[in-house]
Motif scaffolding. Structure first.
Motif, PDB file in Angstrom:
ATOM      1  N   CYS A 170       0.847  -1.209   0.000  1.00 27.88           N
ATOM      2  CA  CYS A 170       0.000   0.000   0.000  1.00 27.88           C
ATOM      3  C   CYS A 170       0.877   1.251   0.000  1.00 27.88           C
ATOM      4  CB  CYS A 170      -0.925   0.021   1.217  1.00 27.88           C
ATOM      5  SG  CYS A 170      -2.110  -1.330   1.196  1.00 27.88           S
ATOM      6  N   VAL A 171       1.962   1.216   0.774  1.00 28.63           N
ATOM      7  CA  VAL A 171       2.872   2.370   0.834  1.00 28.63           C
ATOM      8  C   VAL A 171       3.465   2.633  -0.554  1.00 28.63           C
ATOM      9  CG1 VAL A 171       5.087   3.169   1.765  1.00 28.63           C
ATOM     10  CG2 VAL A 171       3.417   2.063   3.279  1.00 28.63           C
ATOM     11  N   ASN A 172       3.973   1.591  -1.193  1.00 26.63           N
ATOM     12  CA  ASN A 172       4.652   1.809  -2.474  1.00 26.63           C
ATOM     13  C   ASN A 172       3.687   2.085  -3.613  1.00 26.63           C
ATOM     14  OD1 ASN A 172       6.952   1.479  -1.065  1.00 26.63           O
ATOM     15  ND2 ASN A 172       7.938   0.169  -2.575  1.00 26.63           N
ATOM     16  N   GLN A 173       2.475   1.540  -3.511  1.00 24.46           N
ATOM     17  CA  GLN A 173       1.451   1.874  -4.515  1.00 24.46           C
ATOM     18  C   GLN A 173       1.253   3.384  -4.514  1.00 24.46           C
ATOM     19  OE1 GLN A 173      -1.705   3.088  -3.549  1.00 24.46           O
ATOM     20  NE2 GLN A 173      -2.828   2.914  -5.479  1.00 24.46           N
ATOM     21  N   GLY A 174       1.204   3.980  -3.328  1.00 22.74           N
ATOM     22  CA  GLY A 174       1.020   5.429  -3.225  1.00 22.74           C
ATOM     23  C   GLY A 174       2.174   6.189  -3.873  1.00 22.74           C
ATOM     24  N   LEU A 175       3.391   5.713  -3.623  1.00 19.52           N
ATOM     25  CA  LEU A 175       4.560   6.406  -4.189  1.00 19.52           C
ATOM     26  C   LEU A 175       4.585   6.316  -5.713  1.00 19.52           C
ATOM     27  CD1 LEU A 175       7.396   5.318  -1.705  1.00 19.52           C
ATOM     28  CD2 LEU A 175       5.986   7.369  -1.662  1.00 19.52           C
ATOM     29  N   GLY A 176       4.223   5.137  -6.231  1.00  9.33           N
ATOM     30  CA  GLY A 176       4.243   4.941  -7.686  1.00  9.33           C
ATOM     31  C   GLY A 176       3.193   5.795  -8.376  1.00  9.33           C
ATOM     32  N   VAL A 177       2.012   5.844  -7.773  1.00  5.32           N
ATOM     33  CA  VAL A 177       0.939   6.665  -8.342  1.00  5.32           C
ATOM     34  C   VAL A 177       1.334   8.140  -8.279  1.00  5.32           C
ATOM     35  CG1 VAL A 177      -1.433   7.443  -7.903  1.00  5.32           C
ATOM     36  CG2 VAL A 177      -0.913   4.998  -7.985  1.00  5.32           C
ATOM     37  N   MET A 178       1.995   8.522  -7.183  1.00  3.01           N
ATOM     38  CA  MET A 178       2.422   9.918  -7.044  1.00  3.01           C
ATOM     39  C   MET A 178       3.443  10.290  -8.123  1.00  3.01           C
ATOM     40  SD  MET A 178       3.520  11.983  -3.677  1.00  3.01           S
ATOM     41  CE  MET A 178       4.528  10.664  -3.069  1.00  3.01           C
ATOM     42  N   ALA A 179       4.407   9.413  -8.377  1.00  6.70           N
ATOM     43  CA  ALA A 179       5.418   9.708  -9.412  1.00  6.70           C
ATOM     44  C   ALA A 179       4.733   9.917 -10.764  1.00  6.70           C
ATOM     45  CB  ALA A 179       6.437   8.575  -9.493  1.00  6.70           C
ATOM     46  N   ALA A 180       3.767   9.045 -11.079  1.00  7.19           N
ATOM     47  CA  ALA A 180       3.062   9.169 -12.356  1.00  7.19           C
ATOM     48  C   ALA A 180       2.217  10.450 -12.364  1.00  7.19           C
ATOM     49  CB  ALA A 180       2.191   7.934 -12.593  1.00  7.19           C
ATOM     50  N   GLY A 181       1.610  10.760 -11.223  1.00  3.02           N
ATOM     51  CA  GLY A 181       0.774  11.965 -11.130  1.00  3.02           C
ATOM     52  C   GLY A 181       1.592  13.230 -11.326  1.00  3.02           C
ATOM     53  N   VAL A 182       2.761  13.289 -10.709  1.00  2.00           N
ATOM     54  CA  VAL A 182       3.639  14.454 -10.886  1.00  2.00           C
ATOM     55  C   VAL A 182       3.990  14.599 -12.373  1.00  2.00           C
ATOM     56  CG1 VAL A 182       5.972  15.335 -10.449  1.00  2.00           C
ATOM     57  CG2 VAL A 182       4.609  14.437  -8.564  1.00  2.00           C
ATOM     58  N   GLY A 183       4.293  13.478 -13.010  1.00  2.00           N
ATOM     59  CA  GLY A 183       4.631  13.514 -14.440  1.00  2.00           C
ATOM     60  C   GLY A 183       3.499  14.106 -15.265  1.00  2.00           C
ATOM     61  N   GLU A 184       2.271  13.699 -14.954  1.00  2.00           N
ATOM     62  CA  GLU A 184       1.139  14.213 -15.747  1.00  2.00           C
ATOM     63  C   GLU A 184       0.847  15.675 -15.416  1.00  2.00           C
ATOM     64  OE1 GLU A 184      -2.314  11.780 -16.329  1.00  2.00           O
ATOM     65  OE2 GLU A 184      -1.128  10.437 -17.601  1.00  2.00           O
ATOM     66  N   SER A 185       1.063  16.084 -14.170  1.00  2.00           N
ATOM     67  CA  SER A 185       0.884  17.508 -13.843  1.00  2.00           C
ATOM     68  C   SER A 185       1.890  18.347 -14.630  1.00  2.00           C
ATOM     69  CB  SER A 185       1.079  17.753 -12.345  1.00  2.00           C
ATOM     70  OG  SER A 185       0.076  17.094 -11.621  1.00  2.00           O
ATOM     71  N   LEU A 186       3.122  17.856 -14.712  1.00  2.00           N
ATOM     72  CA  LEU A 186       4.150  18.590 -15.461  1.00  2.00           C
ATOM     73  C   LEU A 186       3.807  18.625 -16.952  1.00  2.00           C
ATOM     74  CD1 LEU A 186       7.416  17.276 -13.721  1.00  2.00           C
ATOM     75  CD2 LEU A 186       6.373  19.531 -13.484  1.00  2.00           C
ATOM     76  N   ARG A 187       3.283  17.507 -17.452  1.00  2.00           N
ATOM     77  CA  ARG A 187       2.922  17.475 -18.881  1.00  2.00           C
ATOM     78  C   ARG A 187       1.747  18.407 -19.173  1.00  2.00           C
ATOM     79  NH1 ARG A 187       1.147  12.855 -22.529  1.00  2.00           N
ATOM     80  NH2 ARG A 187       2.028  11.433 -20.991  1.00  2.00           N
ATOM     81  N   LEU A 188       0.762  18.379 -18.263  1.00  2.00           N
ATOM     82  CA  LEU A 188      -0.392  19.269 -18.429  1.00  2.00           C
ATOM     83  C   LEU A 188       0.080  20.721 -18.473  1.00  2.00           C
ATOM     84  CD1 LEU A 188      -3.483  19.899 -18.361  1.00  2.00           C
ATOM     85  CD2 LEU A 188      -3.324  19.828 -15.858  1.00  2.00           C
ATOM     86  N   GLY A 189       0.950  21.084 -17.534  1.00  2.00           N
ATOM     87  CA  GLY A 189       1.456  22.459 -17.497  1.00  2.00           C
ATOM     88  C   GLY A 189       2.211  22.813 -18.770  1.00  2.00           C
TER      89      GLY A 189
END
Ligand SMILES: NC(=O)c1ccc[n+]([C@@H]2O[C@H](COP(=O)([O-])OP(=O)(O)OC[C@H]3O[C@@H](n4cnc5c(N)ncnc54)[C@H](OP(=O)(O)O)[C@@H]3O)[C@@H](O)[C@H]2O)c1
Length: 287
Positions: A170-189
């Motif tokens: 559960c801990v690492n699932q959160g980290l992996g999703v966060m890394a992908a989320g940051v990537g998409e926020s940067l791409r959106l910007g």
């Protein structure tokens, strides 16, 4: 205690170093030789085989890549470490932990899953979080060694075998999703015409702050070679999470796909922040 430590990867070495500096007798083994020089200089013995490492050990620590690696090594441990307590610090997922416990039990060994939370710096400082799944007796026997790399207040028995591995996923699932989320926020910007530096500054002040405060220099320089936790490990853990769930974890599956695409793009061995960087740059001219 006589401690055998198997697996001298990025986090295995600092963890084993605490054992080498303790009163316990330490033997180490790694699949690829040549990683133990510093541990040997601290008094550890380097074994050339699993059998040699674990023979006569009271406690056998596994710190390997994942469940497939444990499946390769465990039969030798079982054959040569009668009566020992196996402390599996590898991130394996709960089903594999229960499988390994059962193999150990059938052969008269004991097993706890004891995955760690934190990375190289806390491992070096001896302040990792440690989740333990297993009997109270086995937890008590393992605790003096676990507290060498773990913060004593965070070395927690969370339940029976498998429960610690479930929590760790559960801990690492959160980290992996966060890394992908940051990537998409940067791409959106980027797609909206914003500068990367401005985005990184402002996103660092949001819920992404924990991740970006560690990974900012990597994302600024697009250099992910200072690996603490590799893309390969994150892909393994996201895959384990998707498989472990009884329902379809669509977001986690998407993050896993992105981790695999990051590996396919040549980032194997690099830090998992490369997932964010790869997503952020995808579709850009020249990427
Ligand atoms: N790095 C972190 O920040 C961190 C944090 C928390 C938890 N973890 C978990 O800790 C474990 C180790 O992580 P790490 O960062 O040390 O990984 P790593 O640097 O990639 O090291 C992996 C280790 O596993 C060994 N190995 C791989 N396949 C094997 C096989 N088939 N048979 C025997 N040995 C094998 C490797 O041996 P070779 O040297 O021969 O390749 C190496 O010792 C993983 O389960 C990871 O998920 C890591």
């Amino acid at each position: 205690m006589r401690v055998a430590f198997l697996g001298l990867g990025r986090i295995g070495i600092p963890m084993a170093t605490h054992v080498a500096r303790s009163e316990h007798e330490l033997t180490v083994w790694n699949r690829s030789p040549g990683k133990a020089a510093e541990l040997v200089s601290l008094g550890a013995t380097e074994a050339s085989s699993v059998a040699d490492a674990v023979t006569g050990a009271d406690l056998v620590v596994l710190m390997l890549f994942g469940p497939d690696a444990v499946r390769e090594v465990l039969p030798e441990v079982i054959s040569h470490a009668a009566g020992a307590l196996v402390v599996d610090a590898t991130t394996n997922g709960p089903a594999a932990a229960r499988e390994f416990a059962s193999s150990c039990r059938e052969a008269g060994l004991r097993y706890v899953d004891a995955p760690v939370a934190g990375s190289i710096k806390p491992a070096t400082d001896g302040t990792l979080g440690v989740f333990v799944g297993g009997s109270v007796e086995d937890y008590e026997q393992a605790r003096p060694v676990l507290e060498l790399w773990g913060d004593p207040d965070r070395v927690l028995r969370v339940g029976d075998v498998g429960s610690a591995s479930a929590l760790k996923l559960c801990v690492n699932q959160g980290l992996g999703v966060m890394a992908a989320g940051v990537g998409e926020s940067l791409r959106l910007g980027r797609d909206l015409g914003l500068e990367r530096e401005l985005l990184l500054t402002v996103l660092s002040q949001t819920a992404y702050g924990w991740f970006l405060n560690q990974k900012l220099p990597m994302l600024q320089s697009d250099d992910y070679s200072g690996t603490t936790f590799s893309v390969d490990l994150m892909a393994k853990d996201l895959d384990l999470a998707v498989r472990a769930a009884g329902t379809d974890l669509e977001v986690t599956r998407a993050a896993y796909d992105q981790a695999r695409r990051t590996l396919a793009a040549g980032h194997s061995g690099e830090d998992y922040a490369a997932i964010a960087g790869h997503i952020a740059d995808e579709g850009e001219a020249g990427s």
